[in-house]
Write a protein that holds these residues in place. Structure first.
Motif, PDB file in Angstrom:
ATOM      1  N   SER A 330       8.344  -3.447   1.713  1.00 17.85           N
ATOM      2  CA  SER A 330       7.124  -2.853   2.285  1.00 17.85           C
ATOM      3  C   SER A 330       7.141  -1.331   2.258  1.00 17.85           C
ATOM      4  CB  SER A 330       6.910  -3.351   3.714  1.00 17.85           C
ATOM      5  OG  SER A 330       8.018  -3.027   4.536  1.00 17.85           O
ATOM      6  N   GLU A 331       8.323  -0.729   2.260  1.00 23.24           N
ATOM      7  CA  GLU A 331       8.393   0.735   2.259  1.00 23.24           C
ATOM      8  C   GLU A 331       7.758   1.339   1.012  1.00 23.24           C
ATOM      9  OE1 GLU A 331      11.905   2.794   4.455  1.00 23.24           O
ATOM     10  OE2 GLU A 331      12.773   1.090   3.392  1.00 23.24           O
ATOM     11  N   GLN A 332       7.766   0.614  -0.103  1.00 23.88           N
ATOM     12  CA  GLN A 332       7.217   1.175  -1.333  1.00 23.88           C
ATOM     13  C   GLN A 332       5.712   1.413  -1.221  1.00 23.88           C
ATOM     14  OE1 GLN A 332       8.167  -2.525  -3.752  1.00 23.88           O
ATOM     15  NE2 GLN A 332       6.313  -1.912  -4.818  1.00 23.88           N
ATOM     16  N   PHE A 333       5.036   0.661  -0.326  1.00 22.78           N
ATOM     17  CA  PHE A 333       3.585   0.817  -0.208  1.00 22.78           C
ATOM     18  C   PHE A 333       3.182   1.966   0.710  1.00 22.78           C
ATOM     19  CE2 PHE A 333       4.327  -3.600  -1.442  1.00 22.78           C
ATOM     20  CZ  PHE A 333       3.665  -3.567  -2.660  1.00 22.78           C
ATOM     21  N   GLU A 334       4.177   2.728   1.132  1.00 23.97           N
ATOM     22  CA  GLU A 334       3.880   3.982   1.822  1.00 23.97           C
ATOM     23  C   GLU A 334       3.603   5.091   0.812  1.00 23.97           C
ATOM     24  OE1 GLU A 334       7.119   4.559   4.544  1.00 23.97           O
ATOM     25  OE2 GLU A 334       6.756   2.654   5.578  1.00 23.97           O
ATOM     26  N   GLN A 335       3.755   4.746  -0.483  1.00 19.01           N
ATOM     27  CA  GLN A 335       3.407   5.664  -1.571  1.00 19.01           C
ATOM     28  C   GLN A 335       2.103   5.190  -2.217  1.00 19.01           C
ATOM     29  OE1 GLN A 335       5.327   8.349  -1.870  1.00 19.01           O
ATOM     30  NE2 GLN A 335       6.646   7.485  -0.261  1.00 19.01           N
ATOM     31  N   PRO A 336       1.170   6.100  -2.482  1.00 13.59           N
ATOM     32  CA  PRO A 336      -0.162   5.686  -2.957  1.00 13.59           C
ATOM     33  C   PRO A 336      -0.186   5.060  -4.339  1.00 13.59           C
ATOM     34  CG  PRO A 336       0.080   8.090  -3.007  1.00 13.59           C
ATOM     35  CD  PRO A 336       1.270   7.553  -2.283  1.00 13.59           C
ATOM     36  N   ASP A 337       0.845   5.278  -5.159  1.00 12.91           N
ATOM     37  CA  ASP A 337       0.822   4.772  -6.532  1.00 12.91           C
ATOM     38  C   ASP A 337       1.562   3.447  -6.689  1.00 12.91           C
ATOM     39  OD1 ASP A 337       3.300   5.790  -5.994  1.00 12.91           O
ATOM     40  OD2 ASP A 337       3.536   6.862  -7.897  1.00 12.91           O
ATOM     41  N   ALA A 338       1.855   2.768  -5.589  1.00 12.89           N
ATOM     42  CA  ALA A 338       2.692   1.561  -5.653  1.00 12.89           C
ATOM     43  C   ALA A 338       1.883   0.268  -5.739  1.00 12.89           C
ATOM     44  CB  ALA A 338       3.612   1.505  -4.431  1.00 12.89           C
ATOM     45  N   PHE A 339       0.562   0.339  -5.625  1.00  8.98           N
ATOM     46  CA  PHE A 339      -0.222  -0.885  -5.453  1.00  8.98           C
ATOM     47  C   PHE A 339      -0.449  -1.661  -6.746  1.00  8.98           C
ATOM     48  CE2 PHE A 339      -1.077   1.565  -1.677  1.00  8.98           C
ATOM     49  CZ  PHE A 339      -0.972   0.593  -0.694  1.00  8.98           C
ATOM     50  N   SER A 340       0.020  -1.127  -7.874  1.00 10.33           N
ATOM     51  CA  SER A 340      -0.074  -1.888  -9.116  1.00 10.33           C
ATOM     52  C   SER A 340       0.717  -3.189  -9.022  1.00 10.33           C
ATOM     53  CB  SER A 340       0.439  -1.041 -10.289  1.00 10.33           C
ATOM     54  OG  SER A 340       1.798  -0.666 -10.074  1.00 10.33           O
ATOM     55  N   ALA A 341       1.733  -3.219  -8.139  1.00 12.05           N
ATOM     56  CA  ALA A 341       2.543  -4.431  -7.958  1.00 12.05           C
ATOM     57  C   ALA A 341       1.750  -5.559  -7.302  1.00 12.05           C
ATOM     58  CB  ALA A 341       3.777  -4.113  -7.117  1.00 12.05           C
ATOM     59  N   LEU A 342       0.585  -5.230  -6.730  1.00 12.90           N
ATOM     60  CA  LEU A 342      -0.239  -6.236  -6.058  1.00 12.90           C
ATOM     61  C   LEU A 342      -1.500  -6.586  -6.839  1.00 12.90           C
ATOM     62  CD1 LEU A 342      -0.058  -4.911  -2.363  1.00 12.90           C
ATOM     63  CD2 LEU A 342       1.225  -6.814  -3.357  1.00 12.90           C
ATOM     64  N   GLU A 343      -1.725  -5.884  -7.946  1.00 10.52           N
ATOM     65  CA  GLU A 343      -2.984  -6.051  -8.672  1.00 10.52           C
ATOM     66  C   GLU A 343      -3.181  -7.472  -9.187  1.00 10.52           C
ATOM     67  OE1 GLU A 343      -5.480  -4.095  -9.082  1.00 10.52           O
ATOM     68  OE2 GLU A 343      -4.761  -2.088  -8.526  1.00 10.52           O
ATOM     69  N   ASP A 344      -2.107  -8.110  -9.658  1.00 11.77           N
ATOM     70  CA  ASP A 344      -2.259  -9.404 -10.314  1.00 11.77           C
ATOM     71  C   ASP A 344      -1.801 -10.585  -9.465  1.00 11.77           C
ATOM     72  OD1 ASP A 344       0.391  -8.624 -10.388  1.00 11.77           O
ATOM     73  OD2 ASP A 344       0.792  -9.529 -12.349  1.00 11.77           O
ATOM     74  N   VAL A 345      -1.516 -10.368  -8.175  1.00  9.39           N
ATOM     75  CA  VAL A 345      -1.072 -11.486  -7.342  1.00  9.39           C
ATOM     76  C   VAL A 345      -2.277 -12.278  -6.846  1.00  9.39           C
ATOM     77  CG1 VAL A 345       1.005 -10.239  -6.639  1.00  9.39           C
ATOM     78  CG2 VAL A 345      -1.018 -10.194  -5.158  1.00  9.39           C
ATOM     79  N   HIS A 346      -2.027 -13.509  -6.451  1.00  9.55           N
ATOM     80  CA  HIS A 346      -3.108 -14.388  -6.001  1.00  9.55           C
ATOM     81  C   HIS A 346      -3.135 -14.533  -4.484  1.00  9.55           C
ATOM     82  CE1 HIS A 346      -1.943 -16.032 -10.134  1.00  9.55           C
ATOM     83  NE2 HIS A 346      -2.992 -15.253 -10.291  1.00  9.55           N
ATOM     84  N   GLY A 347      -2.147 -13.979  -3.806  1.00 12.22           N
ATOM     85  CA  GLY A 347      -2.098 -13.998  -2.354  1.00 12.22           C
ATOM     86  C   GLY A 347      -1.043 -13.023  -1.874  1.00 12.22           C
ATOM     87  N   ILE A 348      -1.246 -12.488  -0.676  1.00 12.41           N
ATOM     88  CA  ILE A 348      -0.294 -11.539  -0.088  1.00 12.41           C
ATOM     89  C   ILE A 348       0.120 -12.064   1.274  1.00 12.41           C
ATOM     90  CG2 ILE A 348       0.027  -9.186   0.800  1.00 12.41           C
ATOM     91  CD1 ILE A 348      -2.072  -8.279  -1.270  1.00 12.41           C
ATOM     92  N   LEU A 349       1.417 -12.145   1.494  1.00 17.81           N
ATOM     93  CA  LEU A 349       1.939 -12.594   2.793  1.00 17.81           C
ATOM     94  C   LEU A 349       2.821 -11.494   3.373  1.00 17.81           C
ATOM     95  CD1 LEU A 349       3.184 -16.101   3.726  1.00 17.81           C
ATOM     96  CD2 LEU A 349       4.470 -14.091   4.463  1.00 17.81           C
TER      97      LEU A 349
END
Length: 542
Positions: A330-349
């Protein structure tokens, strides 16, 4: 009178004693026997509740509010038998009990010693409250030869003598390493492990040998000869493609047959493995795949989320799909350029956790899921972070935060100091002990009609297991609901928020409890089944 099966381990830890115990319990159940499973842990903590997940993995919570070893999760998932506080015993708990008795004068002036006082107390725990069952399976944590485990090995040695051969047997789980350079399997580690076990007075009846390749007949004969067991009692335990194939594979190796032979029950009925065969087929022959991102703070050790992983797999079983997990710190999402890791997922938990580290990243992940209309499931801490996200970015509550991290301007999430448990009032203080002081175990919740969770559960009153110390402040309910965050589940007295959901989102649910503890492969939890179904629907849109 129940029969007792003691499962020990040697050579190295993490050989799968817990899974072996659970699988054997399931096989005995499939023959019509009633079982109970217990774990004896040699560490000095009273329970694992104060231990870091990096040290111990997941803390599993029982219906009656005990914080226990993660192996109890295996036991419940494989057998469906709910564990209790008496099913996980530690050295710390044993010594606490003995010291309390000594201070009361219960020992009548005797010198308190490991033998008989410690060993007798262990035996009392093992034999107590077994209920109306046919078999009690007791797993001993750690490995043979560990200093802290010696009182437990002595206790079960004594029980083996006292109960007799027709009521107690010993299974030893050991390692058969394959040395690639030599091109052969080595039996010496198993031989030395059994030698160590025999040196403290325990002769194993069955050896469950963990290995990467099949055991050659010559190696089986060698192990049987040097370890003093029949050849058919050397059971091959290779890695399975799925946890839920283990009962089938162990049965194919004759594991349960040999166990019953040792008890003189060779005329036992054949097992009905239809349920396990159906689960194996669902796991190994899925119709599709979805990708779920788990945004947590302990993702380098996935055993910290063992029940969560399995509950997601159960959701996959319910929907005939494979669930691929993407572990993200979760710490990586404190950086604004990290959200590419979530672009292609089908759900977030976003799962549970403690402490400030990574909290802002979890809040950011919740916002990403809300704004992108990606199915979101927040559990415990994950719910709290989703509520803080809605407060900040929808309701405009500046400075909304949790008092777990200090003194926020708006303590949207705060320490619980009292709550109702049945007809009693539980009280806690910030200065109190950490161990065993959370809101633990099963509590009821009232669901609001017309909400998503009411539809998912198909009920107005539910019961779920909790493990938390902080709670969303109900005083902000009206302000948050005005901006679309619905408080769809509350404690029966209406004071504690249990579930929230966004009404204008395909699937966005946060729960204060831990539904993963109650999910089973043959009875997937409705929230996980619904979440995976929503992820499947989202996969068709991206």
């Amino acid at each position: 009178m129940p029969r007792y099966i003691f499962i020990t381990g040697g050579v190295v830890s993490s050989l799968g004693k817990g899974l072996a115990s659970a699988a054997l319990g399931a096989l005995l159940q499939a023959r019509g026997y009633r079982v109970r499973l217990r774990k004896l842990d040699p560490y000095l903590n009273v329970d694992p509740g104060t231990m870091s997940p990096y040290q111990h993995g997941e803390v599993y919570v029982t219906e009656d509010g005990a914080e226990t070893d993660l192996d109890l999760g295996h036991y419940e998932r494989f057998t469906g038998v709910s564990a209790t506080r008496g099913d996980n015993i530690t050295t710390g708990r044993i010594y606490s009990t003995i010291i309390e008795r000594e201070r009361r004068g219960d020992y009548l002036g005797a010198t308190v010693q490991v033998i008989p006082h410690v060993t007798d107390t262990i035996k009392q725990f093992v034999l107590s409250d077994a209920g109306d069952v046919d078999f009690v399976l007791c797993e001993i944590g750690g490995t043979v030869g560990d200093i802290e485990g010696l009182p437990f090995f002595e206790a079960i040695r004594q029980l083996g003598q006292e109960l007799g051969r027709d009521r107690a047997i010993f299974i030893h789980v050991t390692l058969l390493p394959f040395i690639k350079a030599a091109g052969e399997m080595k039996t010496k580690p198993t031989q030395h492990s059994v030698k160590e076990l025999r040196s403290i007075g325990i002769q194993p009846d069955i050896l469950l040998c963990r290995c990467e390749i099949p055991i050659e007949p010559s190696d089986k004969r060698k192990i049987a000869l040097f370890c003093n067991v029949p050849e058919n009692a050397v059971i091959e335990g290779r890695d399975a493609s799925s946890l839920y194939d283990v009962p089938l594979e162990y049965h194919a190796q004759g594991f349960d047959n040999v166990v019953l032979e040792r008890f003189g029950l060779s005329d036992a009925p054949e097992p009905d493995l239809t349920r396990w065969q159906a689960i194996s087929k669902a796991v190994n022959e899925p119709d599709g795949q979805v990708t779920i991102a788990i945004v947590g703070k302990y993702t380098v050790l996935i055993d910290a989320y063992k029940s969560l992983m399995e509950a997601l797999n159960h959701g996959g079983i319910a929907n005939a799909v494979k669930v691929k997990l993407r572990w993200l710190d979760s710490e990586q999402f404190e950086q604004p350029d990290a959200f590419s890791a979530l672009e292609d997922v089908h759900g977030i938990l976003v799962p549970g956790g403690f402490g400030e580290r990574g909290a802002e990243g979890k809040i950011a992940a919740a916002r990403f899921a809300r704004e992108r209309k990606i199915p979101y499931f927040g559990i415990c801490f994950g719910m709290q972070m989703a509520v803080i996200e809605a407060a900040r970015h929808l309701a405009g509550i500046e400075g909304a935060g949790s008092s777990e991290f200090g003194e926020p301007k708006v303590p949207l999430v705060g320490l619980m100091t009292e709550w109702a448990k049945g007809n009693e009032l539980e009280r806690r203080s910030k200065a109190g002990d950490l161990g065993g002081t959370m809101r633990l175990g099963a509590y009821p919740a009232q669901l609001a009609p017309g909400t998503k969770v009411h539809e998912i559960y198909g009920a107005e009153m539910i019961s779920e297991r909790h493990r938390h110390r902080y709670e969303v402040n109900i005083g902000y309910r009206e302000q948050l609901e005005a901006h679309g965050l619905v408080f769809s589940g509350l404690s029966p007295d209406g004071l504690l928020p249990e579930i929230v959901e966004h009404k204008d989102h395909p699937w966005f649910v946060g729960v204060q409890f831990h539904p993963e503890y109650k999910s089973r492969p043959f009875d997937p939890h409705p929230l996980f089944a619904s979440f995976i179904a929503a992820a499947m629907e989202h996969s068709r849109l991206v």
